[in-house]
Design an enzyme around this catalytic site. Structure first.
Site, PDB file in Angstrom:
ATOM      1  N   HIS A 257       0.808  -1.220   0.000  1.00  0.00           N
ATOM      2  CA  HIS A 257       0.000   0.000   0.000  1.00  0.00           C
ATOM      3  C   HIS A 257       0.843   1.273   0.000  1.00  0.00           C
ATOM      4  O   HIS A 257       0.320   2.378  -0.125  1.00  0.00           O
ATOM      5  CB  HIS A 257      -0.925  -0.023   1.220  1.00  0.00           C
ATOM      6  N   LYS A 259       3.048   4.383  -1.072  1.00  0.00           N
ATOM      7  CA  LYS A 259       3.008   5.247  -2.259  1.00  0.00           C
ATOM      8  C   LYS A 259       4.186   6.217  -2.170  1.00  0.00           C
ATOM      9  O   LYS A 259       4.154   7.193  -1.440  1.00  0.00           O
ATOM     10  CB  LYS A 259       1.667   5.971  -2.326  1.00  0.00           C
ATOM     11  N   HIS A 488      -8.812  10.865  -0.261  1.00  0.00           N
ATOM     12  CA  HIS A 488      -8.090   9.602  -0.281  1.00  0.00           C
ATOM     13  C   HIS A 488      -6.812   9.754   0.547  1.00  0.00           C
ATOM     14  O   HIS A 488      -6.084   8.802   0.776  1.00  0.00           O
ATOM     15  CB  HIS A 488      -7.756   9.191  -1.724  1.00  0.00           C
ATOM     16  N   LYS A 490      -4.696  10.227   3.999  1.00  0.00           N
ATOM     17  CA  LYS A 490      -4.834   9.673   5.347  1.00  0.00           C
ATOM     18  C   LYS A 490      -3.935  10.495   6.271  1.00  0.00           C
ATOM     19  O   LYS A 490      -2.733  10.637   6.014  1.00  0.00           O
ATOM     20  CB  LYS A 490      -4.415   8.202   5.404  1.00  0.00           C
TER      21      LYS A 490
END
Length: 603
Positions: A257, A259, A488, A490
Site C-alpha cells: 500500500h 506510495k 483519499h 490519510k
C-alpha cells in the site's frame, strides 16, 4: 438481511453477506482484471472490487427519475467526452496532444494494443443533463494557478502539498501539485525513477512523464500476485525501460500500500511520499497529500557511509525500509541513496512492513514506531490527557468486537504518547475523533456516488463493529475549498481541546486497520503487520518550535505565520448527526440523486 443502527438501516442481499475470510484491509485487490462483457469494459489495471463498481457506474450510470428505481443508461464510453461544464475537463497541459507519441512507443500489436487512453472529462450525457452546482462550474486551468517551481521555493517549510483538483475554483488549487508537476524537468533532469504503489495504470503513468524522460529507466514496485501480476506484466511489456519488482506478501490479506517516488536526477535525488494511486482517478477530483523532499545533492567522492544523515535519521530509516523488501533490485536504489546528502530532511519516516516482530524489532514499524518517535522527540504538554487524537482515512478494516480490542487500547496508547514520561500515563480518557465521509459527503461530491469507489468500507465489516460509528465525524474542508473533493489522503494528529494547536501531524498511506498499523500477539510480546505502508511525521521540534506544538493555519490561503500548519480539513471536526451514515460501498443508494443525477447500485 438488514441491520438497524442510529446511523440508518442497511439492507444487503444474501450474496453480499458472504465474506471470504477476515479481510483486515478492505482495499484488497482483485486477482484479475475486470473482463470486457458486451458494451462494458473495465479498468485495464488490477484494482479493488469497490473501484470496479465505480468504474462500472461511471460507464453505465443509473439515472434517478421521479423517485423510481433507476434505469441504466447507455454506456458512457460510447459518448464523446463533453467540453461543457468548465472545470471538468483537464487543462491544456493534460490534453492528448502526445497520444500519437505513446502509440508509436507502444508499437503495433503490443499486449495492450487497441486500448484507448482514458478520457479525463465527465461523460456528456451526465453533464449536459444534470447541471453542477454553481460552485463547481467556474475554474481556471490548474497549470495557470501557480508555477510549480515557485512552490518549491515559496513559504512552505513543511513541503506538504495537496493534489490539484479539477472542477474547483482556481484559488483553491493555489499551492497544489499534479503528478506532471512533480515529474517536470523544472524539478530536475531525470536519470531514473522508482514508483512504489498499490494500484498502477502503466500506460497512464508513462504518459505523466515529460516526453524527454519517458525512455528513462523506471522501476515499479507492486504487490500483485497470480492473474493480476500477469496482467500488470502484460501491460508493462511494451515499455522496454520499465522493470517490475514484486513486494513479498507472505501474510494473508496484506497489501503493498506504500506510495512513494524515488527520483534520481543528474543534479541529485528527490523522495516523494504521497497518498495517490498511480491511476487517473486519484489525481483528478480527490483530496490527496504529498510530501516532497528537498533536492538532495550528491556527496563528494570518498565521503563516509554515515555522511548526509539528518537530525531525524531519515536516510538510515529509508535505507532500512528499502532493505525490508529483501530485493536485489532495490539494493541498487540503496546505493544511490547512500551517495546523497539527506541532511536537510526535517520529517521522520514511519513505515510498516509485513512480518511478526519481537523485542526491539517491534518498535521499527507500525504504531509502535510512532509511539517510540513521540516518546523520544515530542514534548509533553500541560493537560495533555485532554488533547484528542484525530484520525482521518479512506478505508477501515475489522477492528474487533468493541473499542477495547484495538482502537482504544494499543492503537490509542501509541498515538497519545508525548515525551518520555517514566510514569504510567492514563490514556483511557483521551478523546478519539475519526473523520470518514458520510453517505451525503459522497453523494454531494464532484464525482458523485462513484467517488465512493475509493472508500472501500464494506457492509460485512461495518455490521460487525457498529460501536465504531459513534466515533465518526464528517468530511469537511471548506477552508481549502475541497469539501466536495473526496479524501483519499490519510492523516493522524494530536490536537488541543480548542483545535487551534497540534502536537504532531502524520500524513501516510495507512488507513484505519490492523493490517496497516500492526496488532499485538502473544500477550503483547509480538507485533504482527500484514501490509507495506509509508508516511512522514511532522514534529514541532524539527521546525524550531520550542512550545511543543504547531499553531493550526486557520486559512489555507492567508499570510499567517509561516510555521502555522495547514491541516487539510476543517477543525473542529463535525460529529455525525443521527441521520448520518458512514459511506459503505457495496450497498445501493437509490433514494436521492448525486451531483450527476444518478444513483448507486454497485452490482
Amino acid at each position: 438481511m438488514s441491520q438497524e443502527s442510529e446511523h440508518g438501516k442497511w439492507t444487503v442481499s444474501s450474496s453480499d453477506d458472504e465474506s471470504a475470510g477476515e479481510q483486515t484491509n478492505s482495499e484488497m485487490p482483485s486477482t484479475s482484471l475486470l473482463q470486457q462483457t458486451g458494451q462494458e469494459k473495465g479498468p485495464r489495471y488490477p484494482c479493488s472490487e469497490a473501484r470496479k463498481a465505480a468504474h462500472k457506474r461511471k460507464a453505465s450510470p443509473l439515472e434517478h427519475s421521479d423517485g423510481s428505481f433507476p434505469q441504466e443508461v447507455a454506456p458512457a464510453q460510447k459518448q464523446k467526452p463533453s467540453q461543457e461544464g468548465l472545470g471538468w475537463c483537464l487543462s491544456s497541459s493534460d490534453d492528448d496532444d502526445d497520444e500519437d507519441d505513446l502509440k508509436e512507443r507502444r508499437g503495433k500489436g503490443g499486449a495492450a494494443a487497441g486500448v484507448g487512453l482514458e478520457e479525463h472529462c465527465a461523460p456528456k450525457g451526465i453533464l449536459s443533463n444534470h447541471k453542477l452546482p454553481p460552485s463547481h462550474e467556474t475554474t481556471e486551468p490548474s497549470d495557470r494557478v501557480q508555477d510549480a517551481w515557485d512552490l518549491l521555493n515559496g513559504r512552505n517549510p513543511f513541503r506538504f502539498f495537496l493534489t490539484k483538483v479539477k472542477g474547483i475554483k482556481a484559488k483553491y488549487n493555489s499551492g497544489s501539485l499534479h503528478i506532471k508537476d512533480i515529474l517536470s524537468p523544472l524539478f530536475g533532469t531525470l536519470v531514473s525513477s522508482a514508483q512504489f504503489n498499490y494500484c498502477i495504470d502503466v500506460e497512464w503513468l508513462v504518459k505523466q512523464y515529460p516526453k524527454e524522460f519517458r525512455d528513462k529507466p523506471l522501476l515499479i514496485i507492486h504487490g500483485e500476485k497470480r492473474e493480476s501480476k500477469a496482467a500488470l506484466h502484460e501491460e508493462a511489456h511494451p515499455y522496454k525501460n520499465v522493470r517490475l519488482c514484486q513486494a513479498k506478501l507472505d501474510i494473508a490479506f496484506g497489501t503493498h500500500h506504500t506510495k512513494m517516488m524515488l527520483l534520481h536526477y543528474e543534479e541529485g535525488l528527490r523522495v516523494v511520499i504521497h497518498t495517490s494511486n498511480l491511476i487517473d482517478d486519484d489525481w483528478y477530483q480527490k483530496t490527496q497529500g504529498i510530501w516532497l523532499s528537498p533536492l538532495y545533492p550528491k556527496l563528494s567522492l570518498g565521503a563516509a557511509e554515515s555522511a548526509g544523515e539528518s537530525r531525524t535519521n531519515f536516510k538510515c530509516d529509508l535505507i532500512s525500509y528499502l532493505r525490508s523488501y529483501s530485493s536485489p533490485t532495490l539494493s541498487e536504489w540503496v546505493e544511490i541513496i547512500k551517495q546523497h546528502d539527506l541532511s536537510e530532511t526535517r520529517v521522520y519516516l514511519l513505515g510498516s512492513t509485513p512480518g511478526r516482530y519481537q523485542g526491539s524489532e517491534k518498535e521499527k514499524w507500525g504504531h509502535l514506531r510512532l509511539r517510540k518517535l513521540l516518546k523520544e522527540h515530542a514534548a509533553q504538554l500541560p493537560d495533555q490527557h485532554s488533547w484528542p487524537v484525530i484520525g482521518q482515512f479512506s478505508s477501515i478494516g475489522s477492528l474487533g468486537a468493541d473499542q477495547s480490542k484495538w482502537l482504544c487500547s494499543e492503537f490509542r496508547d501509541s498515538l497519545t504518547s508525548l515525551g518520555n514520561n517514566t510514569k504510567t500515563l492514563t490514556n483511557h480518557d483521551v478523546p478519539v475523533h475519526l473523520v470518514y465521509p458520510s453517505v451525503d459527503n459522497v453523494r454531494q461530491s464532484l464525482e458523485g456516488y462513484p467517488a465512493g469507489g475509493s472508500l472501500p468500507y464494506s457492509i460485512q465489516t461495518a455490521q460487525k463493529q457498529l460501536w465504531l460509528h459513534s466515533y465518526f465525524h464528517k468530511w469537511s474542508a471548506e477552508t481549502s475549498g475541497r469539501s466536495h473533493a473526496m479524501p483519499h489522503i490519510k492523516t493522524y494528529m494530536r490536537s488541543s481541546p480548542d483545535f487551534q494547536k497540534i502536537a504532531w501531524f502524520l500524513v501516510t498511506s495507512a488507513n484505519l486497520s490492523k493490517a496497516a498499523w500492526g496488532v499485538f500477539e502473544k500477550n503483547g510480546t509480538q507485533m504482527m503487520i500484514r501490509s507495506y505502508e509509508l508516511g512522514v511525521l511532522f514534529l514541532p521540534s524539527e521546525f524550531g518550535l520550542d512550545a511543543g506544538y504547531f499553531q493550526v493555519k486557520e486559512n489555507m490561503f492567508s499570510d499567517e505565520p509561516v510555521l502555522s500548519f495547514p491541516v487539510p480539513y476543517d477543525l473542529p471536526p463535525e460529529k455525525y448527526e443521527s441521520k448520518d451514515r458512514p459511506w459503505i460501498w457495496n450497498i445501493p443508494y437509490t433514494k436521492a440523486p448525486d451531483t450527476h443525477g444518478n444513483m448507486w447500485v454497485p452490482k
